[in-house]
Scaffold this motif. Structure first.
Motif, PDB file in Angstrom:
ATOM      1  N   SER A  67     -30.547 -24.399  25.567  1.00 49.51           N
ATOM      2  CA  SER A  67     -29.162 -24.779  25.343  1.00 49.51           C
ATOM      3  C   SER A  67     -28.476 -25.179  26.643  1.00 49.51           C
ATOM      4  O   SER A  67     -27.820 -26.224  26.732  1.00 49.51           O
ATOM      5  CB  SER A  67     -28.406 -23.615  24.688  1.00 49.51           C
ATOM      6  OG  SER A  67     -27.046 -23.937  24.492  1.00 49.51           O
ATOM      7  N   LYS A  68     -28.632 -24.353  27.671  1.00 46.91           N
ATOM      8  CA  LYS A  68     -27.971 -24.629  28.951  1.00 46.91           C
ATOM      9  C   LYS A  68     -28.463 -25.925  29.580  1.00 46.91           C
ATOM     10  O   LYS A  68     -27.684 -26.655  30.200  1.00 46.91           O
ATOM     11  CB  LYS A  68     -28.169 -23.442  29.909  1.00 46.91           C
ATOM     12  CG  LYS A  68     -27.370 -22.208  29.499  1.00 46.91           C
ATOM     13  CD  LYS A  68     -27.378 -21.121  30.560  1.00 46.91           C
ATOM     14  CE  LYS A  68     -28.724 -20.450  30.662  1.00 46.91           C
ATOM     15  NZ  LYS A  68     -28.680 -19.275  31.572  1.00 46.91           N
ATOM     16  N   SER A  69     -29.747 -26.225  29.392  1.00 40.41           N
ATOM     17  CA  SER A  69     -30.306 -27.460  29.943  1.00 40.41           C
ATOM     18  C   SER A  69     -29.690 -28.694  29.283  1.00 40.41           C
ATOM     19  O   SER A  69     -29.342 -29.675  29.971  1.00 40.41           O
ATOM     20  CB  SER A  69     -31.826 -27.475  29.744  1.00 40.41           C
ATOM     21  OG  SER A  69     -32.376 -28.709  30.148  1.00 40.41           O
ATOM     22  N   LEU A  70     -29.526 -28.658  27.967  1.00 40.78           N
ATOM     23  CA  LEU A  70     -28.929 -29.778  27.248  1.00 40.78           C
ATOM     24  C   LEU A  70     -27.459 -29.950  27.616  1.00 40.78           C
ATOM     25  O   LEU A  70     -26.978 -31.073  27.828  1.00 40.78           O
ATOM     26  CB  LEU A  70     -29.071 -29.568  25.742  1.00 40.78           C
ATOM     27  CG  LEU A  70     -30.485 -29.744  25.182  1.00 40.78           C
ATOM     28  CD1 LEU A  70     -30.590 -29.143  23.785  1.00 40.78           C
ATOM     29  CD2 LEU A  70     -30.874 -31.223  25.147  1.00 40.78           C
ATOM     30  N   ILE A  71     -26.740 -28.831  27.714  1.00 40.77           N
ATOM     31  CA  ILE A  71     -25.322 -28.884  28.085  1.00 40.77           C
ATOM     32  C   ILE A  71     -25.149 -29.486  29.473  1.00 40.77           C
ATOM     33  O   ILE A  71     -24.331 -30.396  29.689  1.00 40.77           O
ATOM     34  CB  ILE A  71     -24.695 -27.468  28.049  1.00 40.77           C
ATOM     35  CG1 ILE A  71     -24.611 -26.962  26.597  1.00 40.77           C
ATOM     36  CG2 ILE A  71     -23.297 -27.478  28.680  1.00 40.77           C
ATOM     37  CD1 ILE A  71     -24.251 -25.488  26.490  1.00 40.77           C
ATOM     38  N   GLU A  72     -25.927 -29.000  30.411  1.00 42.55           N
ATOM     39  CA  GLU A  72     -25.808 -29.440  31.798  1.00 42.55           C
ATOM     40  C   GLU A  72     -26.139 -30.923  31.946  1.00 42.55           C
ATOM     41  O   GLU A  72     -25.459 -31.661  32.674  1.00 42.55           O
ATOM     42  CB  GLU A  72     -26.734 -28.606  32.692  1.00 42.55           C
ATOM     43  CG  GLU A  72     -26.513 -28.821  34.186  1.00 42.55           C
ATOM     44  CD  GLU A  72     -25.129 -28.403  34.656  1.00 42.55           C
ATOM     45  OE1 GLU A  72     -24.676 -28.946  35.677  1.00 42.55           O
ATOM     46  OE2 GLU A  72     -24.507 -27.539  34.004  1.00 42.55           O
ATOM     47  N   SER A  73     -27.163 -31.374  31.263  1.00 40.85           N
ATOM     48  CA  SER A  73     -27.546 -32.783  31.384  1.00 40.85           C
ATOM     49  C   SER A  73     -26.436 -33.694  30.863  1.00 40.85           C
ATOM     50  O   SER A  73     -26.109 -34.711  31.491  1.00 40.85           O
ATOM     51  CB  SER A  73     -28.860 -33.046  30.647  1.00 40.85           C
ATOM     52  OG  SER A  73     -28.729 -32.824  29.261  1.00 40.85           O
ATOM     53  N   PHE A  74     -25.823 -33.351  29.741  1.00 41.87           N
ATOM     54  CA  PHE A  74     -24.748 -34.179  29.205  1.00 41.87           C
ATOM     55  C   PHE A  74     -23.517 -34.158  30.111  1.00 41.87           C
ATOM     56  O   PHE A  74     -22.818 -35.166  30.252  1.00 41.87           O
ATOM     57  CB  PHE A  74     -24.375 -33.747  27.787  1.00 41.87           C
ATOM     58  CG  PHE A  74     -25.253 -34.339  26.723  1.00 41.87           C
ATOM     59  CD1 PHE A  74     -25.391 -35.703  26.594  1.00 41.87           C
ATOM     60  CD2 PHE A  74     -25.950 -33.522  25.840  1.00 41.87           C
ATOM     61  CE1 PHE A  74     -26.203 -36.266  25.612  1.00 41.87           C
ATOM     62  CE2 PHE A  74     -26.771 -34.059  24.859  1.00 41.87           C
ATOM     63  CZ  PHE A  74     -26.899 -35.433  24.745  1.00 41.87           C
ATOM     64  N   ARG A 128     -22.556 -39.280  27.503  1.00 36.50           N
ATOM     65  CA  ARG A 128     -22.103 -37.929  27.163  1.00 36.50           C
ATOM     66  C   ARG A 128     -22.098 -37.795  25.645  1.00 36.50           C
ATOM     67  O   ARG A 128     -22.078 -38.790  24.925  1.00 36.50           O
ATOM     68  CB  ARG A 128     -20.704 -37.662  27.725  1.00 36.50           C
ATOM     69  CG  ARG A 128     -20.711 -37.158  29.149  1.00 36.50           C
ATOM     70  CD  ARG A 128     -19.383 -36.576  29.551  1.00 36.50           C
ATOM     71  NE  ARG A 128     -19.519 -35.719  30.723  1.00 36.50           N
ATOM     72  CZ  ARG A 128     -18.526 -35.073  31.283  1.00 36.50           C
ATOM     73  NH1 ARG A 128     -17.302 -35.180  30.786  1.00 36.50           N
ATOM     74  NH2 ARG A 128     -18.721 -34.301  32.329  1.00 36.50           N
ATOM     75  N   CYS A 129     -22.096 -36.548  25.188  1.00 36.68           N
ATOM     76  CA  CYS A 129     -22.097 -36.291  23.752  1.00 36.68           C
ATOM     77  C   CYS A 129     -21.231 -35.076  23.468  1.00 36.68           C
ATOM     78  O   CYS A 129     -21.217 -34.111  24.243  1.00 36.68           O
ATOM     79  CB  CYS A 129     -23.523 -36.045  23.261  1.00 36.68           C
ATOM     80  SG  CYS A 129     -23.638 -35.657  21.499  1.00 36.68           S
ATOM     81  N   ARG A 130     -20.532 -35.115  22.342  1.00 38.16           N
ATOM     82  CA  ARG A 130     -19.658 -34.006  21.963  1.00 38.16           C
ATOM     83  C   ARG A 130     -20.443 -32.711  21.733  1.00 38.16           C
ATOM     84  O   ARG A 130     -19.888 -31.623  21.763  1.00 38.16           O
ATOM     85  CB  ARG A 130     -18.895 -34.390  20.700  1.00 38.16           C
ATOM     86  CG  ARG A 130     -17.488 -33.834  20.664  1.00 38.16           C
ATOM     87  CD  ARG A 130     -16.663 -34.428  19.538  1.00 38.16           C
ATOM     88  NE  ARG A 130     -15.258 -34.441  19.906  1.00 38.16           N
ATOM     89  CZ  ARG A 130     -14.325 -35.056  19.205  1.00 38.16           C
ATOM     90  NH1 ARG A 130     -14.656 -35.713  18.118  1.00 38.16           N
ATOM     91  NH2 ARG A 130     -13.074 -35.032  19.581  1.00 38.16           N
ATOM     92  N   SER A 131     -21.726 -32.840  21.506  1.00 36.25           N
ATOM     93  CA  SER A 131     -22.561 -31.645  21.291  1.00 36.25           C
ATOM     94  C   SER A 131     -22.554 -30.707  22.479  1.00 36.25           C
ATOM     95  O   SER A 131     -22.832 -29.514  22.346  1.00 36.25           O
ATOM     96  CB  SER A 131     -24.006 -32.069  20.991  1.00 36.25           C
ATOM     97  OG  SER A 131     -24.078 -32.812  19.798  1.00 36.25           O
TER      98      SER A 131
END
Length: 381
Positions: free
Chosen positions: A309-316, A262-265
């Motif tokens: 953006s949504k793809s990066l958020i969901e993956s993390f 996971r990442c804080r981003s």
């Protein structure tokens, strides 16, 4: 029309938004990816800045803007005008500078504006390590510039809080920098350098330096976790761990990319708006590998709500690291380092505090004692 409500799982206002005034710099530090940028160079335009800030205020996107990125902010000829607009909007403003352009005139401008934090990238606190900054200014001239700034800022009773950053390079021998990065390679070196600057600050601001209580508090400085040492009410020294997140972009790929972490981003609190309005998902992205949109034709909320953006958020959120840049940022050249970084990032993104904090409690020297200790002025004609 995109609204805050459409961005599910994101808590507004964000803690901060990162903004780049320019990606020109007057240093070429070994530990920084600035020299390796391939994106176009330029300065943030005043009209674009106004549009960004006005949207931030209208939708309460964040209470704090941090001027950073991959250049020296004060190289933008309008840095003061840009800063004043943000301050006047009511948004808290932090600015990070390497300090080379702290001329007396610029010091006075900074002192006259109510910044939240003025962050000085001191990084290399001695003459030998200063060589990796790759600048024509001599180290002693640089130190005198910083001392003068402390003097001007504190004498004017400004509301701004001053932070000096020290680069903890413990462990960089295991990392993948294109060149050797060596500054402070042990806790003892970190503590020793911080103590020297505590002395400098107390000498300028009129506090007595007591070695024993200061040394006792500085024993608490963490080896790995960023540590903030509150030296006076408005001056803080900050130690943080150097990282090679960007190194694969200019060298071979990291041998052990991370695929699960996971990442804080993923909270959108690490987004960086570049000088030209492009937006990256992460402030650690020097070359816009993680582009989630542009403000040329879209609003900030539309960019936040983009498919990228949504793809990066969901993956993390699912502990999946899909983008190659993220996989390498969280990876390492050894399996141990890769696993360690993945675990640390996951904990940091969910539970660990951002900084360890230490507060010193100095005693102010009486004014007559200060006067007695000062040398007599000499006529330098």
């Amino acid at each position: 029309m995109t609204s805050l409500a459409s961005l599910k799982g994101i808590n507004f206002p964000l803690n901060r938004l990162y903004l780049e005034y320019t990606n020109f710099c007057n240093m070429a530090c070994t530990f920084c990816p600035y020299p390796y940028q391939t994106r176009k160079q330029g300065h943030l335009d005043y009209e674009l800045l106004k549009r960004i800030v006005d949207e931030v205020v209208e939708h309460n996107i964040t209470k704090e803007i941090e001027i950073t990125g991959y250049g020296e902010p004060m190289m933008n000829p309008k840095w003061d005008k840009l800063s004043q607009y943000i301050i006047d909007s009511g948004v808290n403003l932090n600015i990070t500078t390497n300090g080379l352009l702290l001329t007396e005139a610029n010091c006075k401008k900074l002192a006259e504006m109510d910044f939240n934090y003025i962050i000085i990238s001191l990084q290399t606190p001695d003459e030998e390590s200063f060589k990796i900054r790759k600048t024509s200014m001599k180290f002693q001239a640089y130190v005198e510039r910083l001392k003068k700034f402390i003097e001007i800022l504190t004498s004017r009773g400004t509301k701004s809080h001053l932070r000096f950053r020290f680069l903890n390079t413990l462990g960089t021998k295991y990392m993948s920098f294109p060149e050797k990065v060596s500054v402070l390679n042990s806790k003892d070196e970190v503590v020793s350098s911080i103590k020297e600057w505590v002395k400098i600050i107390y000498d300028i601001t009129g506090y007595r330096f007591d070695d024993e209580p200061v040394s006792e508090e500085l024993r608490k400085v963490a080896k790995l976790q960023p540590t903030m040492i509150h030296v006076t009410d408005n001056i803080t020294l900050e130690s943080y761990l150097c990282n090679d997140f960007w190194a694969y972009g200019v060298k071979e790929q990291i041998k052990y990319p991370t695929k699960y972490a996971r990442c804080r981003s993923m909270t959108l609190e690490s987004c960086l708006v570049y000088w030209n309005g492009d937006v990256s998902f992460c402030c650690a992205d020097f070359n816009n590998y993680l582009n989630i949109g542009s403000l040329e034709k879209n609003t900030l909320l539309e960019v936040f709500n983009s498919e990228q953006s949504k793809s990066l958020i969901e993956s993390f959120r699912n502990f999946q690291v899909k983008h190659p840049y993220c996989q390498n940022c969280l990876g390492g050249k050894s399996l141990f380092l890769s696993v360690t970084k993945a675990i640390a990032s996951s904990l940091y993104g969910s539970s660990l505090s951002e900084f360890q904090e230490i507060t010193l409690h100095p005693t102010r020297i009486k004014q007559e004692q200060i006067s007695e200790s000062l040398p007599e002025e000499q006529d330098v004609a």
